[in-house]
Design a protein around this motif. Structure first.
Motif, PDB file in Angstrom:
ATOM      1  N   LEU A   1       0.907  -1.171  -0.308  1.00 54.00           N
ATOM      2  CA  LEU A   1      -0.109   0.029   0.174  1.00 54.00           C
ATOM      3  C   LEU A   1       0.957   1.146  -0.057  1.00 54.00           C
ATOM      4  N   THR A   2       1.681   1.374   0.923  1.00 53.63           N
ATOM      5  CA  THR A   2       2.527   2.614   1.164  1.00 53.63           C
ATOM      6  C   THR A   2       4.032   2.459   1.291  1.00 53.63           C
ATOM      7  N   SER A   3       4.709   3.587   1.265  1.00 49.85           N
ATOM      8  CA  SER A   3       6.182   3.573   1.550  1.00 49.85           C
ATOM      9  C   SER A   3       6.212   4.744   2.477  1.00 49.85           C
ATOM     10  N   GLU A   4       7.209   4.711   3.288  1.00 47.44           N
ATOM     11  CA  GLU A   4       7.632   5.870   4.313  1.00 47.44           C
ATOM     12  C   GLU A   4       8.756   5.751   4.675  1.00 47.44           C
ATOM     13  N   TYR A   5       9.653   6.717   4.634  1.00 51.16           N
ATOM     14  CA  TYR A   5      11.015   6.831   5.390  1.00 51.16           C
ATOM     15  C   TYR A   5      10.975   6.948   6.934  1.00 51.16           C
ATOM     16  N   ASN A   6      12.131   6.626   7.391  1.00 52.04           N
ATOM     17  CA  ASN A   6      12.134   6.680   9.072  1.00 52.04           C
ATOM     18  C   ASN A   6      12.520   8.225   9.396  1.00 52.04           C
ATOM     19  N   VAL A   7      12.299   8.570  10.369  1.00 47.39           N
ATOM     20  CA  VAL A   7      12.823   9.927  11.152  1.00 47.39           C
ATOM     21  C   VAL A   7      13.273   9.395  12.502  1.00 47.39           C
ATOM     22  N   PHE A   8      14.601   9.836  12.759  1.00 45.11           N
ATOM     23  CA  PHE A   8      15.177   9.769  14.146  1.00 45.11           C
ATOM     24  C   PHE A   8      14.888  11.229  14.962  1.00 45.11           C
TER      25      PHE A   8
ATOM     26  N   GLY B   1       8.476   5.685  11.696  1.00 46.29           N
ATOM     27  CA  GLY B   1       7.960   6.397  10.389  1.00 46.29           C
ATOM     28  C   GLY B   1       7.735   7.895  10.783  1.00 46.29           C
ATOM     29  N   TYR B   2       7.843   8.752   9.808  1.00 43.92           N
ATOM     30  CA  TYR B   2       7.572  10.346  10.207  1.00 43.92           C
ATOM     31  C   TYR B   2       6.035  10.651  10.639  1.00 43.92           C
ATOM     32  N   SER B   3       5.201   9.817  10.027  1.00 44.33           N
ATOM     33  CA  SER B   3       3.860  10.091  10.496  1.00 44.33           C
ATOM     34  C   SER B   3       3.708   9.728  11.918  1.00 44.33           C
ATOM     35  N   GLU B   4       4.107   8.783  12.452  1.00 46.61           N
ATOM     36  CA  GLU B   4       4.154   8.410  13.848  1.00 46.61           C
ATOM     37  C   GLU B   4       4.529   9.735  14.827  1.00 46.61           C
ATOM     38  N   PHE B   5       5.607  10.364  14.602  1.00 40.97           N
ATOM     39  CA  PHE B   5       6.418  11.305  15.599  1.00 40.97           C
ATOM     40  C   PHE B   5       5.785  12.909  15.067  1.00 40.97           C
ATOM     41  N   ALA B   6       5.007  13.057  13.787  1.00 47.44           N
ATOM     42  CA  ALA B   6       4.916  14.217  13.185  1.00 47.44           C
ATOM     43  C   ALA B   6       4.134  15.107  14.075  1.00 47.44           C
ATOM     44  N   PRO B   7       3.118  14.704  14.950  1.00 42.61           N
ATOM     45  CA  PRO B   7       2.345  15.570  15.820  1.00 42.61           C
ATOM     46  C   PRO B   7       3.276  16.162  16.979  1.00 42.61           C
ATOM     47  N   TYR B   8       4.099  15.246  17.234  1.00 45.23           N
ATOM     48  CA  TYR B   8       5.191  15.841  18.413  1.00 45.23           C
ATOM     49  C   TYR B   8       6.265  16.765  17.996  1.00 45.23           C
ATOM     50  N   ILE B   9       6.715  16.490  16.567  1.00 50.99           N
ATOM     51  CA  ILE B   9       7.604  17.227  15.947  1.00 50.99           C
ATOM     52  C   ILE B   9       7.162  18.668  15.805  1.00 50.99           C
ATOM     53  N   GLU B  10       6.009  18.762  15.222  1.00 51.82           N
ATOM     54  CA  GLU B  10       5.134  20.028  14.737  1.00 51.82           C
ATOM     55  C   GLU B  10       4.625  20.583  16.231  1.00 51.82           C
ATOM     56  N   ALA B  11       4.639  19.959  17.197  1.00 52.82           N
ATOM     57  CA  ALA B  11       4.147  20.783  18.573  1.00 52.82           C
ATOM     58  C   ALA B  11       5.449  21.129  19.251  1.00 52.82           C
ATOM     59  N   GLY B  12       6.500  21.011  18.716  1.00 51.30           N
ATOM     60  CA  GLY B  12       7.718  21.260  19.434  1.00 51.30           C
ATOM     61  C   GLY B  12       8.332  20.286  20.619  1.00 51.30           C
TER      62      GLY B  12
ATOM     63  N   GLN C   1      -6.664  11.385   1.472  1.00 54.40           N
ATOM     64  CA  GLN C   1      -6.763  12.011   2.559  1.00 54.40           C
ATOM     65  C   GLN C   1      -5.769  11.552   3.473  1.00 54.40           C
ATOM     66  N   ALA C   2      -5.583  10.173   3.497  1.00 57.21           N
ATOM     67  CA  ALA C   2      -4.802   9.675   4.558  1.00 57.21           C
ATOM     68  C   ALA C   2      -3.355   9.631   4.098  1.00 57.21           C
ATOM     69  N   LEU C   3      -3.215   9.467   2.855  1.00 54.86           N
ATOM     70  CA  LEU C   3      -1.889   9.595   2.108  1.00 54.86           C
ATOM     71  C   LEU C   3      -1.242  11.029   2.625  1.00 54.86           C
ATOM     72  N   VAL C   4      -2.050  11.947   2.325  1.00 57.21           N
ATOM     73  CA  VAL C   4      -1.654  13.440   2.520  1.00 57.21           C
ATOM     74  C   VAL C   4      -1.451  13.491   4.289  1.00 57.21           C
ATOM     75  N   ARG C   5      -2.287  13.213   5.078  1.00 59.64           N
ATOM     76  CA  ARG C   5      -2.394  13.534   6.296  1.00 59.64           C
ATOM     77  C   ARG C   5      -1.004  12.670   6.888  1.00 59.64           C
ATOM     78  N   ASN C   6      -0.762  11.706   6.539  1.00 61.86           N
ATOM     79  CA  ASN C   6       0.231  10.793   6.998  1.00 61.86           C
ATOM     80  C   ASN C   6       1.656  11.113   6.561  1.00 61.86           C
ATOM     81  N   ARG C   7       1.700  11.758   5.285  1.00 62.48           N
ATOM     82  CA  ARG C   7       2.918  11.866   4.465  1.00 62.48           C
ATOM     83  C   ARG C   7       3.428  10.374   3.890  1.00 62.48           C
TER      84      ARG C   7
END
Length: 319
Positions: free
Chosen positions: A118-125, A205-216, A281-287
């Motif tokens: 279904l999808t591919s996603e890069y990791n972020v540390f 995956g970036y989508s899992e941490f995105a809310p915390y990254i964006e919230a600082g 929408q899910a693709l866009v929301r989760n990158r």
């Protein structure tokens, strides 16, 4: 013969419009998510479920979470409880392949039925916002001084972030066997451990941490992509001198023992779901990057990726 029949069935469905439009509804479907709530598999399974409902594939869906052992506990339960069920799906992906290689579970993925990637996603540390470290370079310097003092939080043993951590260790002259890697059953557990300071840094995956990254609350310090991710102020591992690029793909399998016609029909439902507005929408929301591959092509991909991942794990010193 089996391949020819499968392709013929898919062609017939396509000609009838089943692959691109709404498909015949079933009474209900089941989606096994082999991880605890809050992670990438959980997000993928629930997003796919919403898309399946929007596409008319099912009247209702039942979700089940079963985390542990890189998804192989969920795999075992799925194989044992869903045999012959034409409306059952198992969320899986690269992490499960890594867990199968490293953990050698008694249950085999070959017992289930390949449906689609279904999808591919890069990791972020990431580092927690209050970390004394300000960059991945500082973390690697500490790793070189005292490998055990750096706690890496991430998915199961053999996951893409585990492989990347091992390669970083090797790049700075540290035996990968000495890294202090803490595996979690889901992204929610990993995020809590990072935010609570129980691990030094985390990868997923970036989508899992995105809310915390964006919230600082977290600071992204490295990504496993070839080029920097749009909107993410973090260098690639290659920029840091780590010759590694890893993406984490996710897909779905069907139950053991379903017929060729049932496999073809279930594949058509999943493909139709990926064409829905809910999925877009899910693709866009989760990158997430769309990476649809279905049927026999997907089956071949899994076999090849399993061999590639095994070689990578050997090279990185994890097996």
């Amino acid at each position: 013969m089996r391949r020819a029949a499968f392709l013929k069935a898919l062609l017939a469905l396509s000609a009838g419009g089943s692959l691109t439009g709404r498909v015949a509804a079933g009474d209900s479907g089941r989606i096994m998510i082999p991880a605890n709530p809050g992670g990438g598999w959980d997000s993928t399974g629930r997003a796919l479920g919403q898309a399946l409902l929007e596409a008319g594939a099912f009247d209702k869906l039942i979700f089940e979470n079963k985390g542990g052992a890189a998804g192989t506990l969920g795999l075992a339960q799925f194989v044992n409880a869903s045999r012959g069920d034409p409306n059952a799906l198992l969320v899986m992906g690269a992490v499960m392949l890594g867990g199968i290689i490293t953990g050698k579970p008694p249950v085999s993925l070959t017992l289930a039925t390949p449906i689609a990637r279904l999808t591919s996603e890069y990791n972020v540390f990431v580092l927690p916002a209050n970390s004394p470290f300000k960059s991945m370079a500082e973390v690697l310097t500490q790793l070189k001084k005292d490998p055990g003092s750096v706690k890496w939080g991430g998915g199961s043993r053999g996951a893409t972030e585990h492989i990347a951590a091992a390669m970083m260790a090797r790049a700075v002259g540290v035996n990968p066997a000495r890294i202090n890697y803490v595996a979690f059953r889901g992204g929610g557990e990993a995020a809590a451990a990072i935010l609570g300071g129980f691990v030094t840094l985390g990868g997923s995956g970036y989508s899992e941490f995105a809310p915390y990254i964006e919230a600082g609350k977290m600071r992204a310090v490295a990504v496993t992509s070839r080029q920097r991710l749009p909107g993410v102020a973090a260098p690639t591992l290659k920029e840091l001198g780590i010759p590694v690029e890893i993406d984490n793909w996710r897909g779905v399998y069907g139950a053991p023992g379903i017929s060729l016609a049932q496999r073809t029909a279930l594949t058509a439902k999943v493909v139709a779901a990926t064409q829905s507005a809910a999925w877009t929408q899910a693709l866009v929301r989760n990158r997430w990057t769309p990476a649809l591959l279905s049927g026999l092509d997907f089956e071949k991909f899994v076999k090849e990726d399993l061999a590639t991942l095994r070689a990578t794990l050997i090279k990185s010193g994890l097996i």
